[in-house]
Write a protein that holds these residues in place. Structure first.
Motif, PDB file in Angstrom:
ATOM      1  N   LYS A  13     125.432   4.826  58.061  1.00  0.00           N
ATOM      2  CA  LYS A  13     125.841   3.702  58.912  1.00  0.00           C
ATOM      3  C   LYS A  13     124.875   3.531  60.085  1.00  0.00           C
ATOM      4  CE  LYS A  13     130.769   4.230  57.886  1.00  0.00           C
ATOM      5  NZ  LYS A  13     132.089   4.650  58.423  1.00  0.00           N
ATOM      6  N   ALA A  14     124.444   4.653  60.667  1.00  0.00           N
ATOM      7  CA  ALA A  14     123.515   4.589  61.797  1.00  0.00           C
ATOM      8  C   ALA A  14     122.188   3.976  61.363  1.00  0.00           C
ATOM      9  CB  ALA A  14     123.295   5.994  62.368  1.00  0.00           C
ATOM     10  N   GLN A  20     118.737  -2.882  61.347  1.00  0.00           N
ATOM     11  CA  GLN A  20     119.256  -4.257  61.414  1.00  0.00           C
ATOM     12  C   GLN A  20     119.335  -4.896  60.020  1.00  0.00           C
ATOM     13  OE1 GLN A  20     116.607  -6.159  64.239  1.00  0.00           O
ATOM     14  NE2 GLN A  20     117.689  -5.290  65.996  1.00  0.00           N
ATOM     15  N   LEU A  21     120.074  -4.223  59.161  1.00  0.00           N
ATOM     16  CA  LEU A  21     120.220  -4.674  57.781  1.00  0.00           C
ATOM     17  C   LEU A  21     121.503  -5.477  57.565  1.00  0.00           C
ATOM     18  CD1 LEU A  21     119.091  -1.349  56.031  1.00  0.00           C
ATOM     19  CD2 LEU A  21     117.757  -3.456  56.258  1.00  0.00           C
ATOM     20  N   ASP A  22     122.005  -6.064  58.636  1.00  0.00           N
ATOM     21  CA  ASP A  22     123.296  -6.757  58.592  1.00  0.00           C
ATOM     22  C   ASP A  22     123.370  -7.831  57.509  1.00  0.00           C
ATOM     23  OD1 ASP A  22     122.377  -5.894  61.293  1.00  0.00           O
ATOM     24  OD2 ASP A  22     124.486  -6.198  61.791  1.00  0.00           O
ATOM     25  N   TRP A  70     120.971   5.288  48.242  1.00  0.00           N
ATOM     26  CA  TRP A  70     121.627   4.164  48.899  1.00  0.00           C
ATOM     27  C   TRP A  70     120.573   3.093  49.182  1.00  0.00           C
ATOM     28  CZ3 TRP A  70     126.740   3.396  49.625  1.00  0.00           C
ATOM     29  CH2 TRP A  70     127.588   4.490  49.419  1.00  0.00           C
ATOM     30  N   VAL A  71     120.918   1.856  48.907  1.00  0.00           N
ATOM     31  CA  VAL A  71     119.955   0.762  49.054  1.00  0.00           C
ATOM     32  C   VAL A  71     120.613  -0.460  49.691  1.00  0.00           C
ATOM     33  CG1 VAL A  71     118.491   1.476  47.120  1.00  0.00           C
ATOM     34  CG2 VAL A  71     120.456  -0.025  46.691  1.00  0.00           C
ATOM     35  N   ALA A  72     119.763  -1.297  50.298  1.00  0.00           N
ATOM     36  CA  ALA A  72     120.194  -2.596  50.828  1.00  0.00           C
ATOM     37  C   ALA A  72     119.727  -3.659  49.844  1.00  0.00           C
ATOM     38  CB  ALA A  72     119.598  -2.829  52.202  1.00  0.00           C
ATOM     39  N   ILE A  73     120.635  -4.539  49.416  1.00  0.00           N
ATOM     40  CA  ILE A  73     120.302  -5.530  48.394  1.00  0.00           C
ATOM     41  C   ILE A  73     120.702  -6.933  48.815  1.00  0.00           C
ATOM     42  CG2 ILE A  73     120.566  -3.836  46.535  1.00  0.00           C
ATOM     43  CD1 ILE A  73     123.260  -5.204  45.859  1.00  0.00           C
ATOM     44  N   SER A  74     120.044  -7.915  48.203  1.00  0.00           N
ATOM     45  CA  SER A  74     120.465  -9.312  48.320  1.00  0.00           C
ATOM     46  C   SER A  74     120.780  -9.818  46.922  1.00  0.00           C
ATOM     47  CB  SER A  74     119.356 -10.162  48.954  1.00  0.00           C
ATOM     48  OG  SER A  74     118.211 -10.194  48.129  1.00  0.00           O
ATOM     49  N   GLU A  75     121.920 -10.445  46.772  1.00  0.00           N
ATOM     50  CA  GLU A  75     122.360 -10.928  45.462  1.00  0.00           C
ATOM     51  C   GLU A  75     121.814 -12.337  45.248  1.00  0.00           C
ATOM     52  OE1 GLU A  75     126.517 -10.667  46.154  1.00  0.00           O
ATOM     53  OE2 GLU A  75     126.297  -8.624  46.943  1.00  0.00           O
ATOM     54  N   TYR A  76     121.261 -12.591  44.045  1.00  0.00           N
ATOM     55  CA  TYR A  76     120.711 -13.917  43.781  1.00  0.00           C
ATOM     56  C   TYR A  76     121.292 -14.546  42.520  1.00  0.00           C
ATOM     57  CZ  TYR A  76     117.547 -11.761  40.339  1.00  0.00           C
ATOM     58  OH  TYR A  76     117.021 -11.081  39.273  1.00  0.00           O
ATOM     59  N   ASP A  77     122.168 -13.842  41.839  1.00  0.00           N
ATOM     60  CA  ASP A  77     122.838 -14.396  40.670  1.00  0.00           C
ATOM     61  C   ASP A  77     124.184 -13.696  40.559  1.00  0.00           C
ATOM     62  OD1 ASP A  77     123.340 -15.852  38.421  1.00  0.00           O
ATOM     63  OD2 ASP A  77     121.473 -15.339  37.398  1.00  0.00           O
ATOM     64  N   GLU A  78     124.930 -14.020  39.538  1.00  0.00           N
ATOM     65  CA  GLU A  78     126.270 -13.462  39.397  1.00  0.00           C
ATOM     66  C   GLU A  78     126.267 -11.940  39.364  1.00  0.00           C
ATOM     67  OE1 GLU A  78     130.094 -13.674  36.338  1.00  0.00           O
ATOM     68  OE2 GLU A  78     128.413 -15.060  36.119  1.00  0.00           O
ATOM     69  N   LYS A  80     123.001 -10.064  39.532  1.00  0.00           N
ATOM     70  CA  LYS A  80     121.626  -9.634  39.754  1.00  0.00           C
ATOM     71  C   LYS A  80     121.329  -9.551  41.244  1.00  0.00           C
ATOM     72  CE  LYS A  80     119.688 -11.293  35.399  1.00  0.00           C
ATOM     73  NZ  LYS A  80     121.011 -11.590  34.797  1.00  0.00           N
ATOM     74  N   ALA A  81     120.392  -8.657  41.603  1.00  0.00           N
ATOM     75  CA  ALA A  81     120.077  -8.465  43.022  1.00  0.00           C
ATOM     76  C   ALA A  81     118.673  -7.928  43.176  1.00  0.00           C
ATOM     77  CB  ALA A  81     121.084  -7.509  43.661  1.00  0.00           C
ATOM     78  N   LEU A  82     118.160  -8.055  44.417  1.00  0.00           N
ATOM     79  CA  LEU A  82     116.874  -7.483  44.792  1.00  0.00           C
ATOM     80  C   LEU A  82     117.098  -6.356  45.792  1.00  0.00           C
ATOM     81  CD1 LEU A  82     114.770 -10.743  45.297  1.00  0.00           C
ATOM     82  CD2 LEU A  82     114.582  -9.118  43.392  1.00  0.00           C
ATOM     83  N   ILE A  83     116.333  -5.260  45.637  1.00  0.00           N
ATOM     84  CA  ILE A  83     116.434  -4.123  46.551  1.00  0.00           C
ATOM     85  C   ILE A  83     115.415  -4.304  47.669  1.00  0.00           C
ATOM     86  CG2 ILE A  83     116.157  -1.624  46.771  1.00  0.00           C
ATOM     87  CD1 ILE A  83     116.996  -1.417  43.809  1.00  0.00           C
ATOM     88  N   HIS A  84     115.894  -4.352  48.911  1.00  0.00           N
ATOM     89  CA  HIS A  84     115.029  -4.593  50.071  1.00  0.00           C
ATOM     90  C   HIS A  84     114.724  -3.317  50.857  1.00  0.00           C
ATOM     91  CE1 HIS A  84     115.177  -9.076  50.046  1.00  0.00           C
ATOM     92  NE2 HIS A  84     116.262  -8.831  49.340  1.00  0.00           N
ATOM     93  N   ALA A  85     115.565  -2.294  50.742  1.00  0.00           N
ATOM     94  CA  ALA A  85     115.353  -1.059  51.511  1.00  0.00           C
ATOM     95  C   ALA A  85     116.035   0.105  50.811  1.00  0.00           C
ATOM     96  CB  ALA A  85     115.890  -1.206  52.925  1.00  0.00           C
ATOM     97  N   ILE A  86     115.400   1.275  50.918  1.00  0.00           N
ATOM     98  CA  ILE A  86     115.987   2.517  50.404  1.00  0.00           C
ATOM     99  C   ILE A  86     116.324   3.381  51.613  1.00  0.00           C
ATOM    100  CG2 ILE A  86     115.635   4.526  48.929  1.00  0.00           C
ATOM    101  CD1 ILE A  86     113.360   2.902  47.559  1.00  0.00           C
ATOM    102  N   PHE A  87     117.561   3.805  51.718  1.00  0.00           N
ATOM    103  CA  PHE A  87     117.978   4.607  52.868  1.00  0.00           C
ATOM    104  C   PHE A  87     117.373   6.014  52.785  1.00  0.00           C
ATOM    105  CE2 PHE A  87     121.871   2.403  54.724  1.00  0.00           C
ATOM    106  CZ  PHE A  87     121.536   1.161  54.192  1.00  0.00           C
ATOM    107  N   PRO A  88     117.152   6.674  53.932  1.00  0.00           N
ATOM    108  CA  PRO A  88     116.645   8.056  53.925  1.00  0.00           C
ATOM    109  C   PRO A  88     117.582   8.969  53.143  1.00  0.00           C
ATOM    110  CG  PRO A  88     116.551   7.125  56.129  1.00  0.00           C
ATOM    111  CD  PRO A  88     117.321   6.155  55.306  1.00  0.00           C
ATOM    112  N   ARG A  89     117.009   9.928  52.434  1.00  0.00           N
ATOM    113  CA  ARG A  89     117.778  10.816  51.573  1.00  0.00           C
ATOM    114  C   ARG A  89     118.168  12.095  52.307  1.00  0.00           C
ATOM    115  NH1 ARG A  89     112.965   9.451  47.411  1.00  0.00           N
ATOM    116  NH2 ARG A  89     113.951   7.697  46.314  1.00  0.00           N
ATOM    117  N   SER A  90     119.364  12.572  52.027  1.00  0.00           N
ATOM    118  CA  SER A  90     119.796  13.852  52.601  1.00  0.00           C
ATOM    119  C   SER A  90     119.320  15.019  51.750  1.00  0.00           C
ATOM    120  CB  SER A  90     121.324  13.883  52.720  1.00  0.00           C
ATOM    121  OG  SER A  90     121.930  13.750  51.442  1.00  0.00           O
TER     122      SER A  90
END
Length: 355
Positions: A13-14, A20-22, A70-78, A80-90
């Motif tokens: 979350k931090a 700023q992936l809101d 964990w990734v940040a995505i934007s959905e562009y179809d029913e 389907k999505a694009l991955i914009h960021a990969i979160f740091p791994r523990s």
């Protein structure tokens, strides 16, 4: 289902706030097929791929997503999505890529516990078990040993096996189970916690998928009998997949691994063989190789029977393997650096020739 059910926590979350992936949805990669990723979110599952910038700036396998990320995505179809960021791994569970001495294969990421599964009737091998322990220790993952198919051997044989194993590994939970009869599952249950991620590690045919079905409370994975010809499962897992369990934990199933090559850049070998490390502190020489030196406490422990000879030999073998991997990796870095210099020189010559 919430993101917390998938393992989302305050650390993630931090990062979400700091970057700023809101504007993006958050999800976790549950499967991977040739750089195509299935991402699970609170809205469902999306077939996803990396945006061009992430793909073209990637310098190594670590820059690409893996199951558990964990990734940040934007959905562009029913769906389907694009991955914009990969979160740091523990954490990253990895092994030396089969047949590639200087490369690693990422098994899974963001793992809390490694469930090391061995069958007591055919597959049981303390040397291989120590390899899995080393991988877990090097990754910062808590190992749990699960011995399956205990219904196929006599109780006295199982007792002898457990006694022998106790001389090789210390302070690691060892849980004998029978997937067929359900024996031992109650002892394993307390280790399965909501929001924690578990990774199944083991060879083909040891009962990983059957164990997963038991833990999930339903038949999620296809299972089958053991082939007498090759001693492997007739129906085995062919890809990594992340699954939510009945008790709230998250489990990643893996294909069976024939080779368990270690990379061990974080001292996992020393943690696995902690008895040898403690003995080494009493050696006469600080640079003792524990092979022929006078005053070697490790060799003395071998002679008195305090140290298992099989454990000592496995330690020496894995030490040599680690040294070869590091040497191969260093050689690869030198080659990459030389190629980089050559590329820059060619580019400079091209620019000069234009003028």
């Amino acid at each position: 289902m919430t993101l917390e059910d998938l393992g989302y926590n305050d650390r993630l979350k931090a990062y979400y706030r700091e970057r700023q992936l809101d504007g993006y949805s958050i999800g976790r990669i549950v499967s991977e097929h040739k750089e195509r990723y299935t991402v699970k979110t609170t809205d469902g599952e999306f077939q996803s791929e990396l945006i061009g910038n992430l793909r073209f700036t990637a310098e190594s396998r670590y820059d690409f997503p893996a199951v558990g990320d964990w990734v940040a995505i934007s959905e562009y179809d029913e769906d389907k999505a694009l991955i914009h960021a990969i979160f740091p791994r523990s954490s990253i569970i990895e092994r030396q890529a089969a047949g590639r001495s200087a490369q690693v294969q990422i098994i899974a990421t963001n793992i809390d516990y490694g469930l090391i599964v061995q069958a007591v009737d055919r597959d049981f091998n303390p040397n291989r078990l120590e390899r899995y322990l080393t991988i877990c220790h090097a990754s910062g993952v808590e190992p749990i040993v699960v011995l399956t198919k205990i219904d196929l051997i006599e109780e006295t044989a199982l007792a002898e096996l457990l006694t022998g194993l106790s001389r090789r590994i210390n302070d690691i939970p060892v849980i004998p189970v029978s997937n067929t009869e359900g024996t031992g599952l109650a002892e394993l249950a307390p280790y399965i916690q909501a929001g924690k991620t578990y990774c199944l590690l083991g060879s083909s045919g040891v009962g990983k998928s059957t164990l997963l079905n038991r833990l999930a409370g339903t038949d999620l994975m296809k299972t089958g009998d053991i082939s007498d010809a090759v001693s492997k499962g007739k129906h085995t897992t062919t890809h990594r997949e992340l699954i939510l369990l009945e008790r709230g934990g998250i489990l990643i199933d893996n294909p069976g691994m024939r080779e368990v090559g270690i990379t061990d850049a974080a001292g996992g070998l020393e943690m696995t063989f902690d008895q040898i490390m403690e003995l080494a502190d009493a050696c006469r020489f600080k640079n003792c190789t524990h092979q022929h030196e006078q005053g070697c406490a490790v060799l003395e422990a071998l002679e008195t029977g305090e140290l298992e000879e099989a454990a000592y030999e496995n330690f020496q073998k894995m030490q040599r393997e680690r040294a070869r991997f590091e040497a191969s990796k260093a050689e690869q870095r030198r080659k990459d650096k030389s190629l980089g210099k050559l590329y820059k020189r060619i580019q400079e010559e091209r620019r000069r020739n234009k003028f």
